[in-house]
Design an enzyme around this catalytic site. Sequence first.
Site, short mmCIF file in Angstrom:
data_model
loop_
_atom_site.label_atom_id
_atom_site.label_comp_id
_atom_site.label_asym_id
_atom_site.label_seq_id
_atom_site.Cartn_x
_atom_site.Cartn_y
_atom_site.Cartn_z
N THR A 1 0.89 -1.17 0.00
CA THR A 1 0.00 0.00 0.00
C THR A 1 0.89 1.16 0.00
OG1 THR A 1 -1.56 -0.93 1.50
CG2 THR A 1 -1.73 1.40 1.16
N THR B 1 -13.18 2.25 12.02
CA THR B 1 -14.40 2.54 12.79
C THR B 1 -14.14 3.54 13.91
OG1 THR B 1 -13.90 0.53 14.02
CG2 THR B 1 -15.53 0.39 12.29
#
Lengths: 396, 396
Positions: B181, B396
């Site tokens: 990434t 979250t």
Amino acid sequence: MTINPVEGFKAAGLHCGLKADDQKDMALILSERPCRAAGVFTTNQVKAAPVIYDQALLAAPGAQVRAVVANTHSANACTGEQGMTNTRLVAAHTAQAVGCRPDEVLVLSTGVIGIQLPMGAIVPGIDQLAGALTPDAWGDAASAIMTTDTRPKLASVKAGSGYTITGIAKGAGMIAPHMATMLAVIATDAEVSQGVLNAGLRQATGHSFNRIVVDGDMSTNDTVLLLANGASGGAVEEDDGEFQGALNEVCTTLAQAIVRDGEGATKFVTVQVSGAPDEDAARAIARSIATSPLCKTAFYGADPNWGRVLSAAGYAGFPLEPDRLALWLLDGAGEPAFQLVERGEPADYDEPAAIALMGGPEWGLRLDLGLGEASDWLWTCDLSHDYVTINGHYRT
Amino acid sequence: MTINPVEGFKAAGLHCGLKADDQKDMALILSERPCRAAGVFTTNQVKAAPVIYDQALLAAPGAQVRAVVANTHSANACTGEQGMTNTRLVAAHTAQAVGCRPDEVLVLSTGVIGIQLPMGAIVPGIDQLAGALTPDAWGDAASAIMTTDTRPKLASVKAGSGYTITGIAKGAGMIAPHMATMLAVIATDAEVSQGVLNAGLRQATGHSFNRIVVDGDMSTNDTVLLLANGASGGAVEEDDGEFQGALNEVCTTLAQAIVRDGEGATKFVTVQVSGAPDEDAARAIARSIATSPLCKTAFYGADPNWGRVLSAAGYAGFPLEPDRLALWLLDGAGEPAFQLVERGEPADYDEPAAIALMGGPEWGLRLDLGLGEASDWLWTCDLSHDYVTINGHYRT
């Protein structure tokens, strides 16, 4: 689960001074009559001395087994000639203590790699164990092979035909498909041919111990042993569905217990892959998801961050059609509860409810590839702070 | 390291409302004249829209690039047709803002998978960026592509022949060999043919970005772009050692910076494997060690628990002769400091001193297989509590 004694078998588990506190640390299992035995062993290229020893013993034509002795503290791996000599000494001393031949004794070791067996404690420990054998001490034996396990692992099935299969296992870290830092001993008083025993263990292992992932590491010591002494008189024929079913149940219970007690684990997660072109692809993709640190930390955080799941599937080494992917969150019974991804794109789902489900101790994922009919699955756990704590300072 | 401006290039990095606080979240790089460009992209089967877009753009014969625009927040992966449309809109609006053709704009995205680009913030952001471009804003651009990175990553080399290579990169998690990434943009004012540019980037990437492992995960978005605008007049010939050396240095510095800033990383560890039968075996074994959670937590705990290293080598899928294995702990300069294993058995070493070395920020391991002459290496980091904290609750 009731742990049934197995006719003609005795067990013992004691503290013999290998662990610093007074926890049980050695186990012995004895059959009063010779057993046929089957074994499944690690495929790691670096094999512990007892693995090499047991493999050779079971490969001998007409091999018979009377006893299995197990120690914690040292894995007796990477210990050279001295390690192999010590394994032979453990077998010989056990044979003397229980009254059988040395080549009727299998040896299991678990613990740190690269340290020799503490023979000064093990030899008297074997004598103590031989004096403590009883038909009901399977729980003690299971406790006595624990390392980072937090609870003993046992399973038992009494078959309608009158025989019993009872097993113990250990393992919490270094767990990967195709064997783990994992030891299991399964005993049955059924009368089973060598061929059925070998095939039955291979099948049961394929659907249980080879389907679990804790951390993707594979140990130098993994061993599953199955001993059958025929003492119940219950005979098992070829293609005996009842025997295979009972053996599968014992192995599955033990394997699941290992994942549930995975190092630091807070969740038991079933990873299913369906719609695959073949089983190899399904299994590789399930394994890629089950070993991905990003997926496993999202499991821990109860975060339905499904992008990590698709990404892990995407680097498993098999071609995918991203716009055919579908992903479901499964409830504890394995039923689809929420569809997270549809045709490769976010599905509309109740995210707070999905998070609540993932906060629970048991749930699953099903990824459908939309490419074929094959499927496969694995059982795994999450990656938590406690895993790091346990393994960052296990030895020092 | 001095970050040199690159003739004819400008950069900008600004807060455009994609991140909740006022951190920079979008970057733009512009060349006043058309560049030849080369790219290396993720091999993940699940590719983000900008990866598919950029690959197609660079595959066109005679492709020229003027601008690279990058956003955080959304990776624009698993976003379907809308995702691809948005990437095209970003390129088109950037072209309008800087005054070039849409097919001269490359797009980079990083962030969460499965959410659409926040176009309402991105479109005005592009206009702001176009107005903020300066030759000296490489640091701003590097800051503006950070996600879980804790610091910006830049590298720059001024070659004797009068041209400059300056690059920026981001990436901290989902890092594995064969791309991560990870985004990197490298600009040079050298005059380089397309063939030399492609081959040079491939070689430099092979020795840098493809040698790093943070967690073994591989992203949907990994991209390294190399842009050459020829503005300095410095011409690079085929087999130009100076250019390749300078490019390797920039890529190596950026790749190492990614590992040093790996999610939760406290240690930079070089894993060397020597004495291998071939490079594939050496690389697979190095990778097995560098991705093993048990090895990585032992690195974190400064625990010379070398059994885990041998075990990870043993399940890498290549034949080993365990009694030929030798393992050294290397100091920060890559020199052998302690031999931990000799002929597969524990060597006699000063354990407290080894623990002290492993407690430091930079060291290495060399495993010699004793089987041949091939060798390979990887750079990796440890697995810490903070990795779990960062990834357990990233979204979250």
